[in-house]
Structures are given as C-alpha cells and as structure tokens.
Design an enzyme around this catalytic site. Structure first.
Site, mmCIF file in Angstrom:
data_model
loop_
_atom_site.group_PDB
_atom_site.id
_atom_site.type_symbol
_atom_site.label_atom_id
_atom_site.label_comp_id
_atom_site.label_asym_id
_atom_site.label_seq_id
_atom_site.Cartn_x
_atom_site.Cartn_y
_atom_site.Cartn_z
ATOM 1 N N ALA A 60 63.129 11.721 -94.876
ATOM 2 C CA ALA A 60 63.722 11.140 -93.654
ATOM 3 C C ALA A 60 65.185 10.790 -93.863
ATOM 4 C CB ALA A 60 62.944 9.896 -93.244
ATOM 5 N N HIS B 25 75.279 7.644 -93.621
ATOM 6 C CA HIS B 25 75.413 6.183 -93.575
ATOM 7 C C HIS B 25 76.195 5.768 -94.819
ATOM 8 C CE1 HIS B 25 71.539 5.286 -91.074
ATOM 9 N NE2 HIS B 25 72.585 4.927 -90.345
ATOM 10 N N CYS C 220 67.910 1.730 -98.302
ATOM 11 C CA CYS C 220 67.611 1.828 -96.859
ATOM 12 C C CYS C 220 66.328 1.085 -96.487
ATOM 13 C CB CYS C 220 67.390 3.276 -96.428
ATOM 14 S SG CYS C 220 68.651 4.425 -96.870
ATOM 15 N N ARG D 19 77.214 7.566 -87.483
ATOM 16 C CA ARG D 19 76.250 6.654 -86.866
ATOM 17 C C ARG D 19 76.849 5.378 -86.294
ATOM 18 N NH1 ARG D 19 71.418 8.940 -88.880
ATOM 19 N NH2 ARG D 19 70.234 7.603 -87.525
ATOM 20 N N ASN E 36 69.431 13.342 -88.899
ATOM 21 C CA ASN E 36 70.362 13.482 -90.035
ATOM 22 C C ASN E 36 69.968 14.773 -90.763
ATOM 23 O OD1 ASN E 36 68.607 12.978 -92.425
ATOM 24 N ND2 ASN E 36 68.374 10.937 -91.556
ATOM 25 N N ASN F 105 68.932 -0.794 -91.562
ATOM 26 C CA ASN F 105 69.567 -0.508 -90.276
ATOM 27 C C ASN F 105 69.241 -1.526 -89.184
ATOM 28 O OD1 ASN F 105 68.851 2.756 -91.230
ATOM 29 N ND2 ASN F 105 70.945 2.022 -90.991
ATOM 30 N N ASP G 37 75.708 3.459 -96.855
ATOM 31 C CA ASP G 37 74.879 3.098 -98.020
ATOM 32 C C ASP G 37 74.252 4.300 -98.724
ATOM 33 O OD1 ASP G 37 72.754 3.749 -96.340
ATOM 34 O OD2 ASP G 37 71.831 1.761 -96.392
ATOM 35 N N ARG H 63 65.674 5.956 -82.330
ATOM 36 C CA ARG H 63 65.546 4.686 -83.060
ATOM 37 C C ARG H 63 65.851 3.464 -82.190
ATOM 38 N NH1 ARG H 63 67.275 4.232 -89.221
ATOM 39 N NH2 ARG H 63 65.837 2.489 -88.935
HETATM 40 N N1 ARG Z 1 65.755 8.674 -90.710
HETATM 41 C C1 ARG Z 1 66.557 7.498 -90.752
HETATM 42 C C2 ARG Z 1 67.785 7.685 -89.863
HETATM 43 O O1 ARG Z 1 68.336 8.748 -89.857
HETATM 44 C C3 ARG Z 1 66.961 7.182 -92.148
HETATM 45 C C4 ARG Z 1 67.745 5.907 -92.256
HETATM 46 C C5 ARG Z 1 68.213 5.602 -93.633
HETATM 47 N N2 ARG Z 1 68.826 4.354 -93.658
HETATM 48 C C6 ARG Z 1 69.961 4.051 -94.294
HETATM 49 N N3 ARG Z 1 70.335 2.815 -94.311
HETATM 50 N N4 ARG Z 1 70.692 4.957 -94.866
HETATM 51 O O2 ARG Z 1 68.213 6.812 -89.164
#
Ligand code: ARG
Length: 268
Positions: free
Chosen positions: A255, A165, A261, A136, A21, A70, A167, A89
């Site tokens: 991150a 995302h 998150c 995503r 991201n 997630n 959220d 992931r």
């Molecule tokens: N580095 C993680 C990703 O890109 C961060 C996730 C953040 N999670 C969220 N629910 N926004 O997947």
C-alpha cells in the site's frame, strides 16, 4: 514523560482496491494474517522500548486507516487534521478527528480544499517543521500552519513520485540526526537540508535502502524501528549510537507504507 503513539490495527486490510501512490497495484491481495502479525510485532516492539500505544477501532472499507501518521499533525495540545488529497481516504478524516478529540486534543480543521496529509508530510526536527509538498500536500498548507502554530516551517518539494510523502524519504531523529534519501528531493530541497543539518548528523540512505522504506522509521530515543534494511545502514546507525530493530513489513509496502506510516506520536 512516556512517549505515546497512536496506531490502528489492520483488521480490514485484505487487498489493494485503489491506486493513489505508485506502490499500489489494484487487485493485489494482502495476507491479512501476516499483516496482523507484523502490526502486532511493531506494537510490541514499540512498547518494549518504553512507549505507550493507544489504538483506534478500524472500519471496513477503509484499508489505509492503518496509516495513522496521516491522521494529523500533532503540536502540543493541538491536532491539525489532515485533508486527504484523494477521495478514497477522505472518510478517514472524521474518524481520526473523533478519536483525537477523545484523546484530549484541540482538533483544528484546515480550510476546505487545502490538501495536507498530517505527519506523513510534516516532521519536526527541534523547533522547525519540515513539510513535503506536491504529491499529497499543498504548499499553501505550510504557510497556513506556520501562522496557525507560530512556528518555522521549511518546505521541501518531493520530486520522485515513489517518495510521495515526506516520511518515505526523510526521518528526523533524536539529537538533530536525520536519515534521508537525497534523490527524492530537487537541488533546492537538498540545499535546505544541507543548510539545516550538520554533515555529521546527516545519514544518507542508498537506493536499495530507500526502496526498502528505511527512511520510514519509528525513532524512540536511541532506538529505531524499520522494515528490513541493509547491514550497511545498521552499522552507520550503530556508529552514531542508534540500535536498529527490523520488522518485515512487506504486506504494508503493497500500500506504499511501512513502520513510521503505521504510527503517530501523540507526545514526545
Ligand atoms: N496507501 C496509503 C496512501 O497512499 C499509504 C500511506 C502511507 N503513509 C505515510 N505516512 N507515508 O495514502
């Protein structure tokens, strides 16, 4: 019923090793001791507000496993498991599934090749599920989930890469309130939001607040936990009856994540 929240400690959260991201810059060091301290502060604050926190043991080599939002979409006794868009992931999927199964959930897998990133991209307000897509999650997961759970799903396209995302830019609150950043959505998405949330229920954040992840908040009843934000937003929330608890979560923003998150509600 006590709210139950799932979190995973940042024991192996040391650096940004890949970029999936726009917030992630490969080679950035993360201060692990600070991350641990802040994560514990978040957990303590959640517990102080009367919720129960359950935790999973993390594993080395999977730094993003701390972002439990997630893991899955939770609906009643079902955990609709994520299928991560990026290979980095994907190994988390199995670990989350084992954990949620042990927690007593009926674990549901989506068809292969159907990216969907759980409560990061799917948030309930009342009986309606709002679902983000493109960066995503694939829009086909929305129709699949609507059929699977027999619920109303409204899809919102995420049009700004920084808010990858749902959220990160959209946060339904108690009593049909909503915190959101309109610029993260296209015209049509804004219409959907405006048609479904009354004007006095819509709490709009400005660019500074959006970039501070003010939409990425944990809401427990009339309390809201988020990264450091502005006095302006705290006042707007106060006027609507919400108390804000701020925690400096800069280490996690490296991150691309913040308070919400780092949590997944297992029960309301
Ligand atoms: N580095 C993680 C990703 O890109 C961060 C996730 C953040 N999670 C969220 N629910 N926004 O997947």
């Amino acid at each position: 019923m006590t709210v139950k929240i799932f979190m995973c400690p940042p024991d192996y959260y040391f650096s940004i090793d890949y970029e999936i991201n726009p917030w992630m810059k490969k080679g950035t060091a993360c201060a692990n001791n600070v991350a641990v301290k802040k994560w514990e502060e978040l957990k303590r604050t959640i517990e102080k507000l009367g919720a129960e926190v359950v935790t999973m043991k993390p594993q080395p080599g999977l730094p993003d496993i701390v972002f439990t939002a997630n893991a899955a979409l939770i609906y009643r006794n079902k955990a609709v498991m994520s299928r991560f868009m990026f290979k980095e992931r994907q190994p988390e999927e199995k670990l989350y599934a084992e954990f949620l199964q042990k927690q007593g959930f009926d674990v549901v897998l989506l068809p292969e090749g159907m990216p969907f990133e759980g409560a990061g991209d799917a948030l309930f307000s009342g009986d309606t599920l709002y679902s983000g897509y493109i960066p995503r999650s694939n829009i086909s997961s929305h129709t699949y989930i609507a059929d699977l759970l027999n619920i109303r799903v409204l899809s919102l396209e995420l049009s700004d890469k920084k808010f990858y995302h749902l959220d990160t830019c959209f946060c339904p609150l108690t009593d049909n309130y909503l915190i959101y950043y309109p610029e993260a959505f296209d015209k049509y998405g804004n219409k959907v939001i405006e048609n479904n949330f009354a004007p006095e229920k819509r709490i709009i954040v400005n660019e500074e607040e959006a970039l501070n992840f003010s939409c990425n908040a944990v809401n427990i009843d009339k309390s809201i936990i988020m990264n450091k934000t502005t006095d302006r937003l705290k006042k707007v929330l106060k006027d609507k009856g919400f108390d804000t608890y701020e925690i400096e979560l800069g280490e996690f923003m490296k991150a691309g994540g913040s308070a919400k998150c780092l949590t997944l509600k297992l029960s309301e």
